[in-house]
Design a protein around this motif. Sequence first.
Motif, mmCIF file in Angstrom:
data_model
loop_
_atom_site.group_PDB
_atom_site.id
_atom_site.type_symbol
_atom_site.label_atom_id
_atom_site.label_comp_id
_atom_site.label_asym_id
_atom_site.label_seq_id
_atom_site.Cartn_x
_atom_site.Cartn_y
_atom_site.Cartn_z
ATOM 1 N N GLY A 141 0.779 -1.225 0.000
ATOM 2 C CA GLY A 141 0.000 0.000 0.000
ATOM 3 C C GLY A 141 0.811 1.275 0.000
ATOM 4 N N VAL A 142 2.144 1.202 -0.135
ATOM 5 C CA VAL A 142 3.014 2.374 -0.192
ATOM 6 C C VAL A 142 3.478 2.540 -1.632
ATOM 7 N N PRO A 143 3.544 3.765 -2.171
ATOM 8 C CA PRO A 143 4.066 3.943 -3.536
ATOM 9 C C PRO A 143 5.437 3.269 -3.691
ATOM 10 N N TYR A 144 5.703 2.716 -4.865
ATOM 11 C CA TYR A 144 6.927 1.919 -5.012
ATOM 12 C C TYR A 144 7.495 1.972 -6.417
ATOM 13 N N ILE A 145 8.791 1.676 -6.482
ATOM 14 C CA ILE A 145 9.512 1.460 -7.742
ATOM 15 C C ILE A 145 9.795 -0.029 -7.832
ATOM 16 N N PHE A 146 9.491 -0.628 -8.987
ATOM 17 C CA PHE A 146 9.489 -2.085 -9.153
ATOM 18 C C PHE A 146 10.536 -2.479 -10.183
ATOM 19 N N THR A 147 11.483 -3.335 -9.800
ATOM 20 C CA THR A 147 12.555 -3.767 -10.696
ATOM 21 C C THR A 147 12.229 -5.121 -11.317
ATOM 22 N N ILE A 148 12.417 -5.213 -12.626
ATOM 23 C CA ILE A 148 12.156 -6.461 -13.357
ATOM 24 C C ILE A 148 13.454 -6.879 -14.043
ATOM 25 N N HIS A 149 13.980 -8.046 -13.661
ATOM 26 C CA HIS A 149 15.269 -8.490 -14.189
ATOM 27 C C HIS A 149 15.146 -9.347 -15.444
ATOM 28 N N ASP A 150 14.128 -10.153 -15.529
ATOM 29 C CA ASP A 150 13.945 -10.947 -16.744
ATOM 30 C C ASP A 150 12.505 -11.428 -16.811
ATOM 31 N N LEU A 151 12.092 -11.757 -18.018
ATOM 32 C CA LEU A 151 10.752 -12.303 -18.255
ATOM 33 C C LEU A 151 10.882 -13.627 -18.994
ATOM 34 N N ASN A 152 11.797 -14.453 -18.532
ATOM 35 C CA ASN A 152 12.085 -15.699 -19.239
ATOM 36 C C ASN A 152 10.986 -16.740 -19.096
ATOM 37 N N HIS A 153 10.064 -16.563 -18.164
ATOM 38 C CA HIS A 153 8.910 -17.466 -18.138
ATOM 39 C C HIS A 153 8.044 -17.253 -19.373
ATOM 40 N N ARG A 154 8.127 -16.065 -19.977
ATOM 41 C CA ARG A 154 7.426 -15.797 -21.230
ATOM 42 C C ARG A 154 8.260 -16.222 -22.434
ATOM 43 N N ARG A 155 9.557 -15.979 -22.387
ATOM 44 C CA ARG A 155 10.431 -16.318 -23.518
ATOM 45 C C ARG A 155 10.764 -17.810 -23.568
ATOM 46 N N HIS A 156 10.919 -18.426 -22.404
ATOM 47 C CA HIS A 156 11.427 -19.802 -22.367
ATOM 48 C C HIS A 156 10.633 -20.649 -21.367
ATOM 49 N N SER A 157 9.348 -20.764 -21.588
ATOM 50 C CA SER A 157 8.507 -21.521 -20.654
ATOM 51 C C SER A 157 8.791 -23.021 -20.695
ATOM 52 N N GLU A 158 9.651 -23.466 -21.641
ATOM 53 C CA GLU A 158 9.999 -24.891 -21.691
ATOM 54 C C GLU A 158 10.880 -25.306 -20.517
ATOM 55 N N PHE A 159 11.472 -24.343 -19.816
ATOM 56 C CA PHE A 159 12.324 -24.674 -18.677
ATOM 57 C C PHE A 159 11.493 -24.721 -17.387
ATOM 58 N N PRO A 160 11.575 -25.824 -16.642
ATOM 59 C CA PRO A 160 10.703 -25.993 -15.473
ATOM 60 C C PRO A 160 10.919 -24.963 -14.378
ATOM 61 N N GLU A 161 12.127 -24.411 -14.268
ATOM 62 C CA GLU A 161 12.390 -23.451 -13.196
ATOM 63 C C GLU A 161 11.581 -22.166 -13.334
ATOM 64 N N VAL A 162 11.028 -21.913 -14.531
ATOM 65 C CA VAL A 162 10.207 -20.713 -14.709
ATOM 66 C C VAL A 162 8.752 -21.038 -15.040
ATOM 67 N N SER A 163 8.391 -22.313 -15.024
ATOM 68 C CA SER A 163 7.032 -22.652 -15.441
ATOM 69 C C SER A 163 6.350 -23.743 -14.618
ATOM 70 N N ALA A 164 7.100 -24.648 -14.006
ATOM 71 C CA ALA A 164 6.502 -25.811 -13.349
ATOM 72 C C ALA A 164 6.083 -25.520 -11.910
ATOM 73 N N ASP A 165 5.190 -26.367 -11.394
ATOM 74 C CA ASP A 165 4.775 -26.317 -9.988
ATOM 75 C C ASP A 165 4.270 -24.945 -9.570
ATOM 76 N N GLY A 166 3.544 -24.286 -10.468
ATOM 77 C CA GLY A 166 2.959 -22.994 -10.138
ATOM 78 C C GLY A 166 3.881 -21.803 -10.325
ATOM 79 N N GLU A 167 5.120 -22.030 -10.795
ATOM 80 C CA GLU A 167 6.063 -20.922 -10.923
ATOM 81 C C GLU A 167 5.623 -19.913 -11.976
ATOM 82 N N TRP A 168 5.083 -20.403 -13.105
ATOM 83 C CA TRP A 168 4.613 -19.479 -14.135
ATOM 84 C C TRP A 168 3.517 -18.582 -13.579
#
Length: 428
Positions: A141-168
Amino acid sequence: MHLGFVPVLSGSGGGIHQYSLTMLRSLMEIVREGRGHELAVFANDLQHPEVVRAGAAGCSIHPLFPPTLKWKLAAAVQRCVGEDRAAEWWTRRQFAKAGSRSADGVPEISVLPDPARSWFARCGAELMLFPWSSTLAFESGVPYIFTIHDLNHRRHSEFPEVSADGEWERREYRYRNGIRHATLLIADSETGKEDILEFYGDCGATAGRIKVLPYRPVHAGESAVSEDERERVRELYGLPPRFIFYPAQFWPHKNHQRVVEALALLRRDRGLQVETVFCGSHGGRLRAGTYRKVMDTARTLGIRSQVHSLGYVPEGDMPGLYAAAEALVMPTFFGTTHLPFLDAWSSGCPVVTSDLRGIREQVGDAAVRVDPASVESIADGLQRFWREKTLRHDLISKGQRRLSRYTSSDYREKLEGILQEAGSRMIG
């Protein structure tokens, strides 16, 4: 303005941990220079050296969450069941609680009832700065600046570390809501900015709201690594005289498997015995499985003695390891940018890495680029370093020149500009 900052203090956080430390130290400099800002640091480990240093510099220090019984119990449960299971349970709970969803089924929750919502404000924070994509940003609830380092769950969803078990789903919940409600967004490169606009334009991401703040190594600009320090780490870890170095957690996308296969190819077909040193965590089910597979492969191919795995290495030993290595090898499948390249150049170590979008822009001509999907291409890159002495020195010089174009002062000025614009947007 009274700023709040939530660093990633665990070394297992990898590049985000390093990014946090760089940002924290720059914020401390900005505060020390008397530019109208105060800084509150929120952390789970109040005795961490960086937190203690911040306190000594005049920053106020607070626990990440209010010291209530609820949060003490939550922390105890996470320690008992493990982070993976706790995170999976959390995702299911968010889906069950969500009153509205986007077209792809992701919960659209802007603010959750959470004690942290009033905690940051009660500690005086007017603007929160998150060096990572934390749900606390939009849940507090406080104004914030948000850092995004990568969006590889969108680019490489074939890798389980960014897509499996609810990670996506966890990532979508975090990014969609974090982007929608942020005062400003930070990307680490122009390529990262392009990705945010491509995937989250429907969440209000615009070019004007995304500010590019490139990585800057924690130790950049410090004195050259001495030969004594190189020998110290060689002796401490029992390292061979010549080796290539890959500091990365054992996620599948890091591609340790093909590095090992490339070593076997070099020995079998080209008569080269190249020693390799890995360091990085292999805790958790997925990383442990990847680690076992990599080591089993090395054993099957008859090169297990050429593969040295150090596990987690303290930050203070890393410059010596980079400096002692023949080269950093990092044939990752993920972009967009990576801190190890900068750490390597800072320590006088050349780079072999992937020929991928984002990475090309980051390294330019200061690295040997290979096809991460090709064992033969990786082997070719390693062979060049093992046999061409002049190549190593040439790439070290190019890397250090590239690093010198972006100084600590440049980083600090960019960061202060982001803070000033966020303050203006809050007033407006």
